[in-house]
Design a protein around this motif. Structure first.
Motif: not given
Length: 371
Positions: A226-252
């Protein structure tokens, strides 16, 4: 013709003197990164306050560096929109006051039109983009893919349905708790992704992931075909991953860098896909495209430029390759030189605005042709 131009649409206070022979006599940019870093992004109140403090000095420096007095100017240009209303008002009020006091003509400029026309300022005529061309305008406020038919006629082919690529970059940069430095959060993410935790990987590309990293989230590919952009899902995927690891302090650090690379690869991959779709659309409508202009703050990203160049090489004929045109990084981010140049055709035609001209914080670039 010597034009003083002012730009204050977001968080950079800018003043420049530009001539009709493509000479930039001065180009002053006063950034506000140190003001906004503590708020995690642009805070409108503090942005307006800082513009008000910086604008007199930006104008003074621009005139001094151009070695001109105010009376030697031929006109005043300013960013009319789009942008943050209160920020735009600082540049508008300064431009109107100067124009009225000096009895000079005034022109209000569309911010994204100025980005699209910047290559004409920096390129000799035989290397300038040829109409019609595609232009990809990527910044903190916009993700636009346009067909430029003249310097005032633009057709929208794609825009973002949620947030811009620049805003998504900024959010991921904050999620990874990167230091902004002198150039802001998006540039901090690009720099972080290009570094290496392994000496042997020092010369690998910014998307190379350590072979042991199997925990990265799968980045979404929104709106395929489709000729349309969407970027909210990309940063949300990063946010969910960091949350699943227990927060950024738990990510090396290694995993943080891998996240940055995975996000950047997916974000720019989406640009590539939409450019290819736009080229196909043009071909189906018998519109010959020779140039792709990429501008806006995100266009200063060197990895983006490399990926788009490779994309064009794959999808254009070898006997007539599509040229990639990107301004130097200093003219990709917000600046007043581009505003002065975008106003020039109107000054030369004696097409001026009244001193009472209103701002356009929301301004569809397709409306320019109706002016």
């Amino acid at each position: 013709m010597r034009i003083l131009a002012l730009e204050s649409s977001a968080d950079d206070t800018c003043a420049s003197v530009v001539c009709d022979n493509r000479r930039v006599l001065s180009n002053v940019v006063i950034k506000q990164n140190s003001v906004h870093e503590q708020h995690g992004g642009i805070h409108p109140y503090f942005a307006i306050q800082t513009h008000q403090a910086n604008m007199p000095f930006a104008v003074q420096r621009a005139l001094r560096e151009a070695d001109l007095s105010a009376s030697e100017l031929d006109g005043i240009a300013f960013t009319r929109g789009p942008g943050i209303g209160g920020c735009l008002s600082v540049g508008s009020n300064a431009a109107k006051s100067l124009a009225a006091a000096l009895n000079k003509p005034l022109v209000g400029v569309h911010h994204m039109q100025a980005h699209a026309l910047t290559p004409f300022l920096i390129s000799p005529p035989h290397l300038a983009p040829r109409f019609p061309f595609l232009t990809l305008l990527v910044s903190g406020g916009h993700t636009l893919l346009l067909l430029a038919q003249s310097n005032i006629s633009f057709r929208m082919l794609a825009t973002t349905l949620d947030e811009s690529i620049g805003r998504s970059y900024d959010k991921v940069s904050r999620l990874l708790e990167l230091k902004w430095g002198d150039h802001g959060p998006g540039a901090a993410l690009e720099s972080f992704a290009s570094q290496s935790d392994y000496e042997s990987n020092a010369h690998e590309s910014a998307t190379t992931l350590p072979p042991s990293d199997t925990t990265l989230p799968e980045m979404p590919k929104p709106l395929p075909s489709r000729l349309a952009f969407s970027y909210a899902s990309l940063h949300s995927a990063v946010e969910r991953h960091i949350h699943a690891q227990g927060g950024i302090d738990q990510v090396d650090n290694e995993s943080r860098r891998s996240l940055a690379r995975a996000f950047q690869s997916a974000a720019i991959g989406q640009l590539e896909e939409k450019v290819v779709l736009a080229l196909e659309w043009c071909n189906n409508n018998q519109i010959s495209i020779n140039d792709l202009v990429v501008s806006g703050g995100v266009a200063s990203n060197m990895y983006l430029r490399s990926r788009l160049q490779q994309c064009l090489q794959r999808h254009s004929a070898s006997e007539n390759p599509i040229r990639l045109s990107c301004p130097p990084p200093a003219l990709c981010t917000d600046n007043a030189a581009m505003i002065g140049w975008a106003s020039m055709h109107r000054f030369l035609a004696s097409d001026h605005d009244d001193y009472s001209i209103e701002l356009r914080p929301k301004w569809d670039i397709q409306e320019l042709a109706a002016h």
